[in-house]
Write a protein that holds these residues in place. Structure first.
Motif, mmCIF file in Angstrom:
data_model
loop_
_atom_site.group_PDB
_atom_site.id
_atom_site.type_symbol
_atom_site.label_atom_id
_atom_site.label_comp_id
_atom_site.label_asym_id
_atom_site.label_seq_id
_atom_site.Cartn_x
_atom_site.Cartn_y
_atom_site.Cartn_z
ATOM 1 N N UNK A 98 -7.464 -3.934 -18.417
ATOM 2 C CA UNK A 98 -7.418 -2.675 -17.265
ATOM 3 C C UNK A 98 -7.400 -3.067 -15.798
ATOM 4 N N UNK A 99 -8.649 -3.800 -15.749
ATOM 5 C CA UNK A 99 -8.592 -4.347 -14.317
ATOM 6 C C UNK A 99 -7.294 -4.979 -13.840
ATOM 7 N N UNK A 100 -6.758 -5.822 -14.575
ATOM 8 C CA UNK A 100 -5.556 -6.584 -14.078
ATOM 9 C C UNK A 100 -4.438 -5.701 -14.036
ATOM 10 N N UNK A 101 -4.160 -4.553 -14.844
ATOM 11 C CA UNK A 101 -3.192 -3.346 -14.724
ATOM 12 C C UNK A 101 -3.509 -2.435 -13.529
ATOM 13 N N UNK A 102 -4.782 -2.466 -12.866
ATOM 14 C CA UNK A 102 -5.335 -1.709 -11.981
ATOM 15 C C UNK A 102 -4.985 -2.646 -10.557
ATOM 16 N N UNK A 103 -4.855 -3.606 -10.715
ATOM 17 C CA UNK A 103 -4.467 -4.482 -9.506
ATOM 18 C C UNK A 103 -2.932 -4.509 -9.419
ATOM 19 N N UNK A 104 -2.311 -4.722 -10.638
ATOM 20 C CA UNK A 104 -0.826 -4.626 -10.461
ATOM 21 C C UNK A 104 -0.337 -3.216 -9.926
ATOM 22 N N UNK A 105 -1.064 -2.307 -10.489
ATOM 23 C CA UNK A 105 -0.385 -0.898 -9.856
ATOM 24 C C UNK A 105 -0.919 -0.874 -8.329
ATOM 25 N N UNK A 106 -1.835 -1.535 -7.975
ATOM 26 C CA UNK A 106 -2.184 -1.299 -6.500
ATOM 27 C C UNK A 106 -1.233 -2.155 -5.800
ATOM 28 N N UNK A 107 -0.647 -3.457 -6.278
ATOM 29 C CA UNK A 107 0.220 -4.167 -5.598
ATOM 30 C C UNK A 107 1.631 -3.407 -5.438
ATOM 31 N N UNK A 108 1.953 -2.812 -6.607
ATOM 32 C CA UNK A 108 3.070 -1.862 -6.518
ATOM 33 C C UNK A 108 3.040 -0.653 -5.567
ATOM 34 N N UNK A 109 1.692 -0.068 -5.544
ATOM 35 C CA UNK A 109 1.659 1.087 -4.353
ATOM 36 C C UNK A 109 1.633 0.478 -3.106
ATOM 37 N N UNK A 110 1.431 -0.597 -2.885
ATOM 38 C CA UNK A 110 1.434 -1.201 -1.482
ATOM 39 C C UNK A 110 2.898 -1.665 -1.217
ATOM 40 N N UNK A 111 3.662 -1.892 -2.098
ATOM 41 C CA UNK A 111 5.063 -2.411 -1.965
ATOM 42 C C UNK A 111 6.022 -1.148 -1.731
ATOM 43 N N UNK A 112 5.664 -0.043 -2.513
ATOM 44 C CA UNK A 112 6.412 1.134 -2.432
ATOM 45 C C UNK A 112 5.809 1.819 -1.280
ATOM 46 N N UNK A 113 4.636 1.787 -0.715
ATOM 47 C CA UNK A 113 4.328 2.465 0.531
ATOM 48 C C UNK A 113 5.135 1.751 1.614
ATOM 49 N N UNK A 114 5.169 0.275 1.336
ATOM 50 C CA UNK A 114 5.921 -0.482 2.521
ATOM 51 C C UNK A 114 7.230 -0.056 2.679
ATOM 52 N N UNK A 115 8.058 0.129 1.515
ATOM 53 C CA UNK A 115 9.161 0.586 1.754
ATOM 54 C C UNK A 115 9.544 1.893 2.337
ATOM 55 N N UNK A 116 8.755 2.868 2.195
ATOM 56 C CA UNK A 116 8.810 4.006 2.748
ATOM 57 C C UNK A 116 8.651 4.258 4.260
ATOM 58 N N UNK A 117 8.052 3.146 4.857
ATOM 59 C CA UNK A 117 7.813 2.957 6.366
ATOM 60 C C UNK A 117 9.175 3.112 7.316
#
Length: 117
Positions: A98-117
């Protein structure tokens, strides 16, 4: 009862019940005709199997722990002290995943947020 009745009473498909038998989790009697015959105890066994599967255990793990699981008025409890240690290890492995998946999700959220800028 035959497999269809067990399937109806448990809400588990006949295919899954056959799989549980292949894995050694269920041991129905066999009539000379080859038909499987299940008892009321098998209804309870299927319930325990389903709960343990939902808890993240594999069928191989369930085969090992099933003899040490007691159904205490609808609550499954371990009857063997060594089982608790194994269940704690399994819970810890799930926590790490679960911890690894949460880290993966956070990384994806960062990538997605960077795309929207």
């Amino acid at each position: 009862m035959r497999i269809g009745e067990l399937a109806r009473r448990t809400g588990v498909s006949e295919r899954a019940l056959r799989y549980y038998e292949e894995q050694g989790l269920l041991r129905p009697e066999r009539r000379p005709s080859g038909y499987r015959v299940y008892g009321d105890a098998d209804v309870a066994a299927v319930r325990r199997i389903r709960v343990l599967l939902a808890a993240g255990l594999s069928t191989a793990q369930i085969l090992e722990v099933l003899p040490c699981i007691v159904d205490d008025d609808g609550l499954l409890t371990p009857a063997c002290p060594e089982l608790v240690d194994e269940l704690v290890k399994q819970r810890d492995r799930i926590g790490e995943a679960i911890s690894e998946l949460e880290t993966t999700r956070a990384n994806l959220n960062t990538i997605i947020a960077g795309q929207r800028s």
